[in-house]
Write an enzyme that holds these catalytic residues in place. Structure first.
Site, PDB file in Angstrom:
ATOM      1  N   HIS A 127      -7.774   0.352  -4.308  1.00 40.98           N
ATOM      2  CA  HIS A 127      -8.587   1.191  -3.416  1.00 40.98           C
ATOM      3  C   HIS A 127      -8.954   2.416  -4.237  1.00 40.98           C
ATOM      4  CE1 HIS A 127      -6.353  -0.140   0.535  1.00 40.98           C
ATOM      5  NE2 HIS A 127      -6.991  -1.138  -0.043  1.00 40.98           N
TER       6      HIS A 127
ATOM      7  N   ASP B 118     -12.698   3.227  -0.845  1.00 40.43           N
ATOM      8  CA  ASP B 118     -11.851   3.436   0.323  1.00 40.43           C
ATOM      9  C   ASP B 118     -12.639   4.310   1.290  1.00 40.43           C
ATOM     10  OD1 ASP B 118      -9.576   3.084   1.856  1.00 40.43           O
ATOM     11  OD2 ASP B 118      -8.197   3.795   0.350  1.00 40.43           O
ATOM     12  N   HIS B 119     -11.964   5.138   2.024  1.00 42.02           N
ATOM     13  CA  HIS B 119     -12.654   5.943   3.036  1.00 42.02           C
ATOM     14  C   HIS B 119     -13.935   6.563   2.495  1.00 42.02           C
ATOM     15  CE1 HIS B 119      -8.391   6.731   4.762  1.00 42.02           C
ATOM     16  NE2 HIS B 119      -8.717   5.450   4.733  1.00 42.02           N
TER      17      HIS B 119
ATOM     18  N   HIS C 108       0.856  -1.193   0.000  1.00 39.56           N
ATOM     19  CA  HIS C 108       0.000   0.000   0.000  1.00 39.56           C
ATOM     20  C   HIS C 108       0.888   1.238   0.000  1.00 39.56           C
ATOM     21  CE1 HIS C 108      -2.840   3.059   1.435  1.00 39.56           C
ATOM     22  NE2 HIS C 108      -3.800   2.254   0.994  1.00 39.56           N
TER      23      HIS C 108
ATOM     24  N   TYR D 102     -14.766   4.657   7.772  1.00 45.12           N
ATOM     25  CA  TYR D 102     -15.214   3.278   7.559  1.00 45.12           C
ATOM     26  C   TYR D 102     -16.657   3.013   7.988  1.00 45.12           C
ATOM     27  CZ  TYR D 102     -10.647   2.139   5.868  1.00 45.12           C
ATOM     28  OH  TYR D 102      -9.515   2.092   5.093  1.00 45.12           O
TER      29      TYR D 102
HETATM   30  C1  CS2 Z   1      -6.001   2.158   4.363  1.00 48.31           C
HETATM   31  C2  CS2 Z   1      -4.659   1.926   5.000  1.00 48.31           C
HETATM   32  O1  CS2 Z   1      -7.478   3.318   5.661  1.00 48.31           O
HETATM   33  C3  CS2 Z   1      -6.583   3.400   4.830  1.00 48.31           C
HETATM   34  O2  CS2 Z   1      -6.124   4.420   4.347  1.00 48.31           O
HETATM   35  O3  CS2 Z   1      -5.984   2.163   2.986  1.00 48.31           O
HETATM   36  O4  CS2 Z   1      -4.797   1.997   6.384  1.00 48.31           O
HETATM   37  C4  CS2 Z   1      -4.145   0.583   4.598  1.00 48.31           C
HETATM   38  O5  CS2 Z   1      -5.009  -0.389   5.096  1.00 48.31           O
HETATM   39  C5  CS2 Z   1      -2.794   0.219   5.088  1.00 48.31           C
HETATM   40  O6  CS2 Z   1      -1.892   1.256   4.874  1.00 48.31           O
HETATM   41  C6  CS2 Z   1      -2.326  -1.021   4.380  1.00 48.31           C
HETATM   42  O7  CS2 Z   1      -1.366  -1.640   5.111  1.00 48.31           O
HETATM   43 MN    MN Z   2      -5.963   2.902   0.684  1.00 47.79          MN
END
Ligand code: CS2
Ligand code: MN
Length: 356
Positions: free
Chosen positions: A272, A317-318, A207, A331
């Protein structure tokens, strides 16, 4: 592509598997054993139980996010071989349970960094936001304190209180680590784990660093196209691949996201997809997934994924906090479900358009 949602496990997540199951087009989750600390071995029994829970709900595990990497591995500390052995054991156990995707990151000390967890937008939703000025004005401990009150009671990935209590020690570990050294330590780690990934056909998907530049003087390497190419060439194996996170690479406006995706054909194992709205190059907030709500052209991003023949898991993603939901920042259920539906719609139109 296979549409998924991230799920932190029934102990931690406010979203249930039953809810995820009802989002159209979502057939799998990306999950983790969130209570385990970096460096701990994931037992087969624990993995089996997690799988059973997900499968009993009519879903499947599309991949793990994350198996976190111990700081000793990132810094090349004295115990790194022990922690790599543990990581290998975890990969073997995942492989035995038929799990073939592992997302991880190589960010020193912190996972993603935001300076606000609940910035209010014009429509009344709240979002995660980042301003460089706020980071420059704070030391990391103070930053932890300012965000801790906004987490809705959740434990934020990478910002666990146990880790933050040791923050000075963690910074101390990095005092002699520059980008070059961090790359070397990543190479050492990858060379040791890839034989096991080959054996079990596990795709490792690093990531990016978020934001995609150095914070608090710590080195950050997974930030742009040149560095990803370097990382892939340094251990040239298809199982050594990436998580393409638009919201992380996109923090740096110089990154051309569709072009980066096209350069990753065959090595892009997980995606993502989310949007950001920039108020200035160093002040951004997380927007709705829709292109017109932020700065990215989501159609072009999805089209690039389609064009490279991407078949792996993808997830919104978020999301924003909307409709009064109280959840782990980024989330919640509602806005991520809207994101999944929108991305599915883009994909359908791109796919049908291509066939005409
Ligand atoms: C995720 C990261 O919430 C987020 O931004 O995309 O926390 C991601 O899970 C980690 O960096 C991956 O190890
Ligand atoms: Mn991400």
């Amino acid at each position: 592509m296979k549409m998924t949602l991230r799920w932190y496990g029934s102990q931690f997540d406010t979203v249930t598997l039953e809810q995820i199951r009802q989002i159209p087009g979502v057939s799998g989750v990306i999950t983790t054993l969130y209570h385990l600390m970096p460096g701990e071995i994931w037992s087969r029994e624990q993995i089996k139980a997690l799988k059973k829970e997900v499968e009993d709900a009519g879903l499947s595990i599309a991949g793990i996010e994350s198996v976190n990497v111990h700081e000793d591995i990132k810094t090349g500390g004295k115990q790194r071989d022990i922690y790599i052995d543990n990581y290998i054991k975890t990969l073997e156990n995942l492989g035995e349970e038929n799990i073939h995707l592992v997302c991880y990151n190589f960010m020193p000390v912190f996972d993603w960094t935001r300076t606000e967890l609940a910035r209010k937008r014009a429509d009344g939703s709240t979002v995660l936001a980042y301003t460089q000025a706020a980071v420059d004005a704070l030391n990391p401990e103070d930053m932890f304190a300012t965000i801790a009150s906004d987490t809705n009671g959740a434990v934020m990935p990478g910002w666990e209180p146990e880790r933050m209590a040791k923050i000075k020690e963690l910074f101390e570990m990095y005092k002699d680590i520059d980008e070059e050294k961090l790359f070397e330590n990543l190479k050492y780690f990858l060379e040791r784990i890839l034989p096991v990934c080959d054996k079990y056909d596990i795709n490792m998907a690093i990531h990016p660093d978020d934001p995609a530049w150095s914070v608090f003087g710590l080195p950050r390497i997974i930030v742009n196209k040149a560095n990803i190419q370097k990382m892939m060439n340094m251990v040239d194996n298809p199982h050594n691949g990436v998580t393409f996170c638009s919201g992380s690479y996109g923090t740096n406006l110089e990154n051309d996201l569709p072009d980066m995706i096209r350069s990753l054909k065959g090595r892009l194992h997980f995606a993502h997809v989310r949007n950001l709205k920039f108020n200035s190059p160093f002040d951004f907030e997380e927007a709705a997934h829709l292109s017109s709500d932020g700065n990215f052209d989501m159609y072009e991003i999805m089209k690039a994924l389609y064009e490279i023949g991407f078949e792996g898991p993808i997830r919104p993603d978020h999301g924003r906090m909307i409709w009064g939901e109280v959840a782990m920042p980024g989330y919640g259920l509602y806005d991520r479900a809207l994101g999944a539906a929108y991305l599915n719609g883009l994909w359908e139109s791109i796919e049908k358009g291509a066939k005409h």
